[in-house]
Write a protein that holds these residues in place. Structure first.
Motif, PDB file in Angstrom:
ATOM      1  N   PHE A 102      32.392  86.786 -34.046  1.00 22.28           N
ATOM      2  CA  PHE A 102      31.505  85.979 -34.833  1.00 22.28           C
ATOM      3  C   PHE A 102      32.886  86.347 -36.525  1.00 22.28           C
ATOM      4  CE2 PHE A 102      30.359  90.391 -35.037  1.00 22.28           C
ATOM      5  CZ  PHE A 102      30.627  90.445 -35.672  1.00 22.28           C
ATOM      6  N   ASP A 103      33.425  86.515 -36.473  1.00 26.10           N
ATOM      7  CA  ASP A 103      35.036  86.952 -37.740  1.00 26.10           C
ATOM      8  C   ASP A 103      35.224  86.149 -37.566  1.00 26.10           C
ATOM      9  OD1 ASP A 103      35.462  87.326 -40.236  1.00 26.10           O
ATOM     10  OD2 ASP A 103      36.802  89.510 -40.163  1.00 26.10           O
ATOM     11  N   HIS A 104      35.583  84.281 -36.970  1.00 24.20           N
ATOM     12  CA  HIS A 104      36.481  83.683 -37.259  1.00 24.20           C
ATOM     13  C   HIS A 104      36.296  82.531 -37.824  1.00 24.20           C
ATOM     14  CE1 HIS A 104      39.720  81.137 -35.444  1.00 24.20           C
ATOM     15  NE2 HIS A 104      40.762  81.855 -35.737  1.00 24.20           N
ATOM     16  N   PRO A 105      37.560  81.635 -38.952  1.00 24.30           N
ATOM     17  CA  PRO A 105      36.815  80.704 -39.485  1.00 24.30           C
ATOM     18  C   PRO A 105      36.297  78.915 -38.402  1.00 24.30           C
ATOM     19  CG  PRO A 105      38.749  81.229 -40.571  1.00 24.30           C
ATOM     20  CD  PRO A 105      38.721  81.853 -39.299  1.00 24.30           C
ATOM     21  N   GLY A 137      28.107  85.453 -38.624  1.00 28.93           N
ATOM     22  CA  GLY A 137      28.119  84.266 -37.945  1.00 28.93           C
ATOM     23  C   GLY A 137      27.768  82.866 -38.041  1.00 28.93           C
ATOM     24  N   LEU A 138      26.803  83.254 -37.858  1.00 22.43           N
ATOM     25  CA  LEU A 138      25.705  81.841 -37.997  1.00 22.43           C
ATOM     26  C   LEU A 138      25.395  81.574 -39.194  1.00 22.43           C
ATOM     27  CD1 LEU A 138      23.985  79.723 -36.440  1.00 22.43           C
ATOM     28  CD2 LEU A 138      22.017  81.506 -36.185  1.00 22.43           C
ATOM     29  N   ILE A 139      24.739  82.794 -40.077  1.00 29.78           N
ATOM     30  CA  ILE A 139      24.405  82.704 -41.122  1.00 29.78           C
ATOM     31  C   ILE A 139      25.570  81.982 -41.810  1.00 29.78           C
ATOM     32  CG2 ILE A 139      24.809  84.674 -42.185  1.00 29.78           C
ATOM     33  CD1 ILE A 139      22.367  84.580 -43.405  1.00 29.78           C
ATOM     34  N   ALA A 140      26.599  82.886 -42.210  1.00 31.47           N
ATOM     35  CA  ALA A 140      27.556  82.145 -43.114  1.00 31.47           C
ATOM     36  C   ALA A 140      28.247  80.532 -43.102  1.00 31.47           C
ATOM     37  CB  ALA A 140      28.780  82.704 -42.356  1.00 31.47           C
ATOM     38  N   GLY A 141      27.985  79.858 -41.549  1.00 33.75           N
ATOM     39  CA  GLY A 141      28.117  79.056 -41.024  1.00 33.75           C
ATOM     40  C   GLY A 141      27.102  78.069 -41.753  1.00 33.75           C
ATOM     41  N   VAL A 193      29.559  93.795 -40.353  1.00 36.26           N
ATOM     42  CA  VAL A 193      29.599  92.148 -40.388  1.00 36.26           C
ATOM     43  C   VAL A 193      30.934  92.200 -40.869  1.00 36.26           C
ATOM     44  CG1 VAL A 193      27.350  92.004 -41.488  1.00 36.26           C
ATOM     45  CG2 VAL A 193      29.155  92.614 -43.331  1.00 36.26           C
ATOM     46  N   GLY A 194      31.330  91.120 -40.446  1.00 38.27           N
ATOM     47  CA  GLY A 194      32.564  90.462 -40.684  1.00 38.27           C
ATOM     48  C   GLY A 194      33.342  90.501 -42.062  1.00 38.27           C
ATOM     49  N   LEU A 195      35.080  90.853 -41.938  1.00 38.77           N
ATOM     50  CA  LEU A 195      35.221  90.118 -43.656  1.00 38.77           C
ATOM     51  C   LEU A 195      34.915  89.258 -44.037  1.00 38.77           C
ATOM     52  CD1 LEU A 195      37.146  92.260 -45.073  1.00 38.77           C
ATOM     53  CD2 LEU A 195      39.569  90.674 -43.648  1.00 38.77           C
ATOM     54  N   GLU A 196      34.980  87.817 -42.799  1.00 37.77           N
ATOM     55  CA  GLU A 196      35.084  86.670 -43.776  1.00 37.77           C
ATOM     56  C   GLU A 196      33.082  85.995 -43.475  1.00 37.77           C
ATOM     57  OE1 GLU A 196      36.235  82.562 -44.709  1.00 37.77           O
ATOM     58  OE2 GLU A 196      37.372  84.580 -44.990  1.00 37.77           O
TER      59      GLU A 196
END
Length: 459
Positions: A102-105, A137-141, A193-196
């Motif tokens: 999850f933690d990658h642009p 990752g899903l909610i950030a995207g 959770v991921g940093l990004e």
């Protein structure tokens, strides 16, 4: 090829952007489920090799499904963290690209295509989009895309109450690491959770709703009854959160979207889902009533029950107290009806309490009723055993023969680890030593000696 989850989007997006010479060297990832399938399918589509590292506790059905997709499966480590350390080291030594969960642009952007599809397909105004949250990752995207196109739409995360790392991180303003993570909704069982993803969520999302496993199971049942589709627990998470949110704020006649993010359900888990679903929809409540052992008392109890639909009934006589404990399940009801029944029983001097939400009762004590005893220095604990050969022996080597095991009840949960209730005779002088050995064992556990339902049913 079908992945039955959104994870393929991010994996394919990142892998398709790799230079040809790097892609030819292969990719590696760590996952216990949906991300593994996403990477495997993306690798097959792009024509590259993929190594999937999974914890040794991963159920066979999961790693076999990944293997069938053409990936190389390596079982390594007792936990996700241990498997990840191995995967990153192996990737470096073999010059393979590590594909994070999850933690990658690029992963986040791939998952964000869900948000793009929602905005394209929904022509009416949307009040809120509810998104399950694991690593973020899903909610950030989704938030990154939707907030740019329609900033008025609320983006609300949903987490299980026992895996609430995003909610805690947002509350404290920094990423929080959970000491223990509930495994029922295993697709979102993440310690941190991921940093990004946290950076984006802190800026873009509007809040997080927490729901329990009863509500998740109720949503799984609702979807099955209406659509004949079976969601995995993390796939039903957002639906449970949307319902709780709308009910709390009394929202009606608005459009909300809930992301049903995965349908990789283990069939043997359905039994547990069925047991908990009726509790989640208040279609079942569990009551305990003490009935004195005297002529006519049981008839009086039955008369007070009246026309209420009783779906399960257990009775156990307590000679020392000259009374019987009746444990019974009540069918379709309202909160008012349950409260009214308790008050009715109490008014006739039949002590009654509702015990519906006691997890130990659901998992263990409902099956053990009648085993009443007083064991000296008995410490009651609930352990989660990984479902793999040798898990019980590892437990026994750590705690026995130092202490006598006075009770053991095993309740498998369909690939999530076995829920085990254990009674151990530990003197007060030995408590620190017991905790030392139990902590070093590495199994999740809770001490339950003060559980009121245990006192009612077993003491």
């Amino acid at each position: 090829l079908q992945a039955f989850s959104f994870k393929l989007r991010g994996a394919y997006n990142m892998m398709s952007k790799l230079p040809k010479e790097q892609l030819e060297k292969g990719v590696i990832c760590v996952s216990a489920g949906n991300h593994a399938q996403g990477v495997a399918i993306a690798a097959k589509t792009l024509g590259c090799d993929a190594v999937i590292v999974m914890p040794v506790t991963t159920p066979q059905i999961k790693w076999e499904s990944v293997k069938r997709l053409g990936a190389t499966v390596v079982l390594e480590g007792d936990s996700y963290a241990e498997a990840q350390v191995y995967a990153k080291k192996r990737g470096e030594s073999e010059n393979q690209t590590f594909i994070p969960g999850f933690d990658h642009p690029d992963i986040i952007a791939g998952q964000g295509t869900v948000g793009m599809e929602i905005t394209r397909q929904m022509h009416d105004p949307i009040h809120a989009i509810f998104v399950p949250v694991g690593g973020g990752g899903l909610i950030a995207g989704i938030a990154a895309f939707v907030k740019r196109i329609s900033p008025e739409v609320r983006i609300i995360g949903v987490e299980p109450t026992d895996a609430n790392t995003m909610a805690l991180s947002l509350h404290h303003g920094q990423r929080v690491v959970l000491d223990q993570v509930g495994g029922f909704a295993d697709g979102v069982a993440i310690e941190q959770v991921g940093l990004e993803t946290f950076r984006l969520c802190r800026e873009l999302i509007d809040g997080v709703v927490l729901v329990g496993r009863d509500a998740i199971c109720a949503s799984i049942k609702d979807v099955f009854e209406k659509k004949r589709s079976i969601l995995e627990p993390s796939g039903a998470l957002a639906l449970a959160g949307a319902e709780a949110y709308c009910k709390f704020y009394n929202l009606k006649d608005i459009n909300v979207v809930a992301i049903t993010s995965g349908a990789n359900m283990n069939f043997d888990r359905l039994r547990l889902v069925t047991e908990l679903a009726n509790v989640g929809r208040q279609r079942k409540a569990v009551l305990a009533t003490f009935v004195p052992e005297e002529p006519g008392s049981f008839k009086r109890f039955a008369e007070l029950v009246g026309k209420t639909n009783i779906t399960k009934f257990n009775c156990r006589y307590e000679p020392e107290k000259k009374q019987s404990l009746v444990l019974y399940s009540v069918g379709l009801h309202t909160k008012f009806e349950i409260q009214e029944m308790v008050e009715r029983m109490e008014s006739h001097k039949l002590k009654t309490m509702e015990v519906t939400n006691n997890d130990m009762l659901k998992d263990h004590l409902g099956h053990l009723m009648g085993g009443r005893t007083n064991v000296e220095n008995e410490l009651l604990c609930r352990f989660v055993f990984p479902e793999r050969p040798g898990a019980l022996m590892k437990f026994l080597h750590a705690l026995s023969p130092r202490w006598n095991i006075s009770l053991l009840h095993y309740h498998a949960q369909g690939g999530m680890g076995a829920n085990v209730l254990v009674g151990i005779q530990v003197s007060s002088n030995d408590l620190d030593k017991f905790r030392y050995h139990a902590n070093n064992l590495g199994y999740e556990y809770e001490v339950e000696i003060d559980n009121e339902v245990f006192q009612l049913l077993m003491r």
